[in-house]
Scaffold this motif. Structure first.
Motif, PDB file in Angstrom:
ATOM      1  N   TYR A  18      -5.532  -1.446  -0.714  1.00 23.45           N
ATOM      2  CA  TYR A  18      -4.567  -0.744   0.142  1.00 23.45           C
ATOM      3  C   TYR A  18      -3.332  -0.277  -0.629  1.00 23.45           C
ATOM      4  O   TYR A  18      -2.749   0.736  -0.304  1.00 23.45           O
ATOM      5  CB  TYR A  18      -4.093  -1.646   1.289  1.00 23.45           C
ATOM      6  CG  TYR A  18      -5.088  -1.810   2.409  1.00 23.45           C
ATOM      7  CD1 TYR A  18      -4.901  -1.161   3.628  1.00 23.45           C
ATOM      8  CD2 TYR A  18      -6.216  -2.605   2.257  1.00 23.45           C
ATOM      9  CE1 TYR A  18      -5.807  -1.310   4.659  1.00 23.45           C
ATOM     10  CE2 TYR A  18      -7.132  -2.765   3.286  1.00 23.45           C
ATOM     11  CZ  TYR A  18      -6.928  -2.110   4.484  1.00 23.45           C
ATOM     12  OH  TYR A  18      -7.823  -2.260   5.503  1.00 23.45           O
ATOM     13  N   PHE A  19      -2.957  -1.068  -1.630  1.00 26.72           N
ATOM     14  CA  PHE A  19      -1.656  -0.784  -2.270  1.00 26.72           C
ATOM     15  C   PHE A  19      -1.787  -0.454  -3.755  1.00 26.72           C
ATOM     16  O   PHE A  19      -0.772  -0.290  -4.433  1.00 26.72           O
ATOM     17  CB  PHE A  19      -0.703  -1.969  -2.030  1.00 26.72           C
ATOM     18  CG  PHE A  19      -0.518  -2.249  -0.562  1.00 26.72           C
ATOM     19  CD1 PHE A  19       0.298  -1.434   0.214  1.00 26.72           C
ATOM     20  CD2 PHE A  19      -1.202  -3.285   0.061  1.00 26.72           C
ATOM     21  CE1 PHE A  19       0.441  -1.656   1.569  1.00 26.72           C
ATOM     22  CE2 PHE A  19      -1.062  -3.518   1.422  1.00 26.72           C
ATOM     23  CZ  PHE A  19      -0.243  -2.698   2.182  1.00 26.72           C
ATOM     24  N   LEU A  38       6.577  -2.822  -2.873  1.00 28.16           N
ATOM     25  CA  LEU A  38       6.268  -2.574  -1.457  1.00 28.16           C
ATOM     26  C   LEU A  38       7.566  -2.536  -0.646  1.00 28.16           C
ATOM     27  O   LEU A  38       8.575  -3.128  -1.046  1.00 28.16           O
ATOM     28  CB  LEU A  38       5.343  -3.669  -0.916  1.00 28.16           C
ATOM     29  CG  LEU A  38       3.833  -3.422  -1.051  1.00 28.16           C
ATOM     30  CD1 LEU A  38       3.417  -3.209  -2.502  1.00 28.16           C
ATOM     31  CD2 LEU A  38       3.028  -4.558  -0.420  1.00 28.16           C
ATOM     32  N   ASP A  39       7.544  -1.836   0.480  1.00 27.03           N
ATOM     33  CA  ASP A  39       8.718  -1.794   1.352  1.00 27.03           C
ATOM     34  C   ASP A  39       8.343  -2.267   2.752  1.00 27.03           C
ATOM     35  O   ASP A  39       7.222  -2.753   2.976  1.00 27.03           O
ATOM     36  CB  ASP A  39       9.344  -0.392   1.351  1.00 27.03           C
ATOM     37  CG  ASP A  39       8.387   0.673   1.888  1.00 27.03           C
ATOM     38  OD1 ASP A  39       7.354   0.313   2.501  1.00 27.03           O
ATOM     39  OD2 ASP A  39       8.679   1.864   1.705  1.00 27.03           O
ATOM     40  N   LEU A  41       7.618  -0.697   5.503  1.00 31.36           N
ATOM     41  CA  LEU A  41       6.445  -0.055   6.114  1.00 31.36           C
ATOM     42  C   LEU A  41       5.158  -0.608   5.507  1.00 31.36           C
ATOM     43  O   LEU A  41       4.164  -0.826   6.211  1.00 31.36           O
ATOM     44  CB  LEU A  41       6.505   1.467   5.893  1.00 31.36           C
ATOM     45  CG  LEU A  41       7.415   2.242   6.842  1.00 31.36           C
ATOM     46  CD1 LEU A  41       7.558   3.684   6.366  1.00 31.36           C
ATOM     47  CD2 LEU A  41       6.862   2.221   8.256  1.00 31.36           C
ATOM     48  N   ASP A  42       5.187  -0.844   4.187  1.00 32.12           N
ATOM     49  CA  ASP A  42       4.008  -1.435   3.550  1.00 32.12           C
ATOM     50  C   ASP A  42       3.726  -2.819   4.120  1.00 32.12           C
ATOM     51  O   ASP A  42       2.565  -3.211   4.300  1.00 32.12           O
ATOM     52  CB  ASP A  42       4.232  -1.563   2.033  1.00 32.12           C
ATOM     53  CG  ASP A  42       4.119  -0.231   1.312  1.00 32.12           C
ATOM     54  OD1 ASP A  42       3.316   0.615   1.740  1.00 32.12           O
ATOM     55  OD2 ASP A  42       4.829  -0.043   0.309  1.00 32.12           O
ATOM     56  N   VAL A  44       4.256  -3.899   7.117  1.00 31.17           N
ATOM     57  CA  VAL A  44       3.577  -3.761   8.414  1.00 31.17           C
ATOM     58  C   VAL A  44       2.081  -3.515   8.197  1.00 31.17           C
ATOM     59  O   VAL A  44       1.228  -4.125   8.848  1.00 31.17           O
ATOM     60  CB  VAL A  44       4.204  -2.604   9.233  1.00 31.17           C
ATOM     61  CG1 VAL A  44       3.431  -2.400  10.535  1.00 31.17           C
ATOM     62  CG2 VAL A  44       5.665  -2.871   9.517  1.00 31.17           C
ATOM     63  N   ASP A  45       1.786  -2.636   7.237  1.00 27.47           N
ATOM     64  CA  ASP A  45       0.374  -2.322   6.999  1.00 27.47           C
ATOM     65  C   ASP A  45      -0.351  -3.447   6.259  1.00 27.47           C
ATOM     66  O   ASP A  45      -1.574  -3.606   6.411  1.00 27.47           O
ATOM     67  CB  ASP A  45       0.255  -0.993   6.241  1.00 27.47           C
ATOM     68  CG  ASP A  45       0.603   0.188   7.148  1.00 27.47           C
ATOM     69  OD1 ASP A  45       0.687  -0.019   8.378  1.00 27.47           O
ATOM     70  OD2 ASP A  45       0.784   1.304   6.637  1.00 27.47           O
TER      71      ASP A  45
END
Lengths: 90, 411
Positions: A18-19, A38-39, A41-42, A44-45
């Motif tokens: 995913y990342f 990562l931030d 929003l990341d 959350v995902d």
């Protein structure tokens, strides 16, 4: 129930798929914000992906606010799994 | 009120015939057709049209993950095409990031691929928690515009005037208006689309998609041809950098052409049928607004998608205004119908065609439909100097749009 090794392997797979984090950077002390960039929003995902990977429901769990290092994620998933499999008193 | 003049100073393309402007136009000039059989669509038994014009060979990882995470294919295409346009125009980062630079990019819908995959995940259990935040950003209707703005740090006006197959015509028209009215000095304008069987299916269900050439994909679509049987969906992104003339001249920018007119209007009582009277109104009003006589137009680039009814209606409208004296062709036989990207990609081919002093023919037009006769169809490449060019784009919902471009002497 996933073993400790399976939790590590599956969590790392999520981060790679995913990342796009390189496998060799996935050490327990690595921090998902400071080291991987990562931030929020990341995050959350990441939770969406972990729910799917481990078939757990964690998005309203207050402990997700404390997630930082990979070890903290491994430990969190293990704890959630343990709680799900602990029989409640009748 | 004196309106400001608007010129094209940069162009970028990700298309079924090449992933930069030069290679795309070379392929059109060489008479190539992008249509191919899509093997993955064989699993849709009720989809009659199994052909499309896909983009090939894009390396999406050129875009950093943090920007790419919210992008589906159409936004990736748009971002890459926008960067090409900026590079061609020689704009600095400071100019791109100025609040005087806007971004108007549209598509027929948000990402159909992500919409479909999200709904697949959601539906068995009606579980919304399975859908990621980034999937929502890919599905929203201004996804291409927002992603380009985010990737390039655009701080000016951002719009996404979605109007099906006329989307990027309206984007260019809106960019033109924003600059000539003084709202912006530069606008990245255009449109994007991505292939999905649901998109082709939406035309197939209306008997508007080509279904008789699944074994001979290079022979479809066939605009204005007697044997045409519908459109072929394509994908890609076309971006034009429009700029106010004096700003462009002050920085010695390359000037590829000038936008001199634009109009869009609704048919009013049709959602799927083309309407000659509305097309005539659209073209005539665009000409009047630009102060251009029909006799001054050197070439008409038709929307002509190869649907039986649409091509006839457009031919009738062009015949009414221009008679048989103005050369006409459509690029759908080369590029397929790139839907939300069509107006922009075809405009870019028009600009380069004019710069090369050529008129490209309608590919696959072998036997003219008598109902499309009476206009000057370009059936083989001509040498010609084009000063004034009219470009059409029409869409479901009764949306009509016309752009007028001028080359050489006024720019």
């Amino acid at each position: 129930m996933f073993t400790e090794a399976e939790i590590v392997q599956r969590t790392n797979k999520v981060l790679v798929e995913y990342f796009e984090i390189e496998q060799e950077r996935l050490v327990p002390t690595a921090h998902i914000f400071q080291d991987f960039g990562l931030d929020s929003l990341d995050t959350v995902d990441l939770i969406v992906a972990l729910q799917k990977e481990f078939d757990v429901t964690i998005r309203d769990d207050e402990r997700i606010r404390q997630l930082g290092t990979l070890q903290s994620i491994y430990s969190f998933i293990a704890a959630v799994q343990q709680e799900m499999n602990t029989p409640t008193a009748p | 009120m004196e309106f400001r003049r608007v010129v094209i100073t940069g162009m970028g393309a990700i298309s079924p015939l090449g992933n930069e402007v030069g290679s795309m136009v070379d392929a059109v000039a060489a008479g190539q057709c992008a249509t191919r059989i899509i093997e993955e669509w064989q699993k849709y038994p009720m989809l009659r049209s199994k052909v499309a014009a896909p983009v090939l060979g894009v390396d999406e990882k050129i875009i950093p993950r943090q920007d790419r995470r919210s992008m589906s294919k159409m936004s990736i295409y748009s971002a890459l095409a926008a960067k090409q346009a900026i590079a061609a125009a020689g704009l600095s980062d400071a100019q791109v990031q100025s609040e005087r630079t806007g971004c108007v990019i549209s598509s027929t819908i948000g990402s159909t691929n992500t919409l479909a995959s999200s709904i697949e995940k959601l539906l068995p259990d009606y579980d919304i928690s399975k859908v990621t935040t980034m999937e929502f950003f890919q599905c929203i209707s201004h996804t291409a515009a927002l992603n380009v703005a985010n990737h390039l740090t655009i701080r000016g006006m951002v719009y996404s005037p979605s109007a099906a197959c006329a989307s990027s015509m309206q984007s260019i028209g809106m960019g033109y208006d924003l600059i000539r009215w003084g709202e912006q000095d530069r606008v990245l304008c255009g449109g994007a689309e991505e292939l999905h069987p649901m998109v082709t299916g939406s035309f197939d269900v209306l008997y508007a998609a080509s279904k008789g050439f699944n074994d001979r994909p290079q022979q479809t679509p066939r605009p204005f041809d007697r044997d045409r049987d519908g459109l072929v969906c394509g994908e890609g992104a076309g971006i034009l950098l429009l700029e106010e003339l004096e700003h462009a001249q002050k920085r010695n920018a390359p000037i590829f052409g000038e936008v001199i007119g634009y109009h869009t209007c609704s048919t009013g009582d049709q959602i799927s049928q083309s309407n000659s009277a509305a097309m005539i109104q659209c073209m005539t009003t665009a000409l009047n607004k630009a102060g251009v006589k029909a006799s001054e137009v050197d070439y008409v680039n038709a929307h002509a998608t190869a649907t039986p009814q649409g091509d006839c209606a457009e031919a009738e409208a062009i015949r009414t205004i221009f008679g048989s004296r103005t050369p006409v062709s459509s690029f759908k036989g080369h590029l397929g119908h790139t839907l939300g990207a069509a107006g922009a990609l075809e405009s870019i081919v028009c600009v380069e065609m004019a710069r090369r002093n050529r008129l490209f023919p309608t590919h696959n037009l072998k036997n003219l439909d008598p109902d499309c006769a009476g206009i000057d169809h370009v059936v083989e490449t001509r040498e010609a100097r084009t000063r004034t060019l009219l470009k059409n784009g029409f869409a479901f919902g009764g949306i009509n749009a016309t752009l007028l471009y001028r080359f050489n002497d006024r720019t």
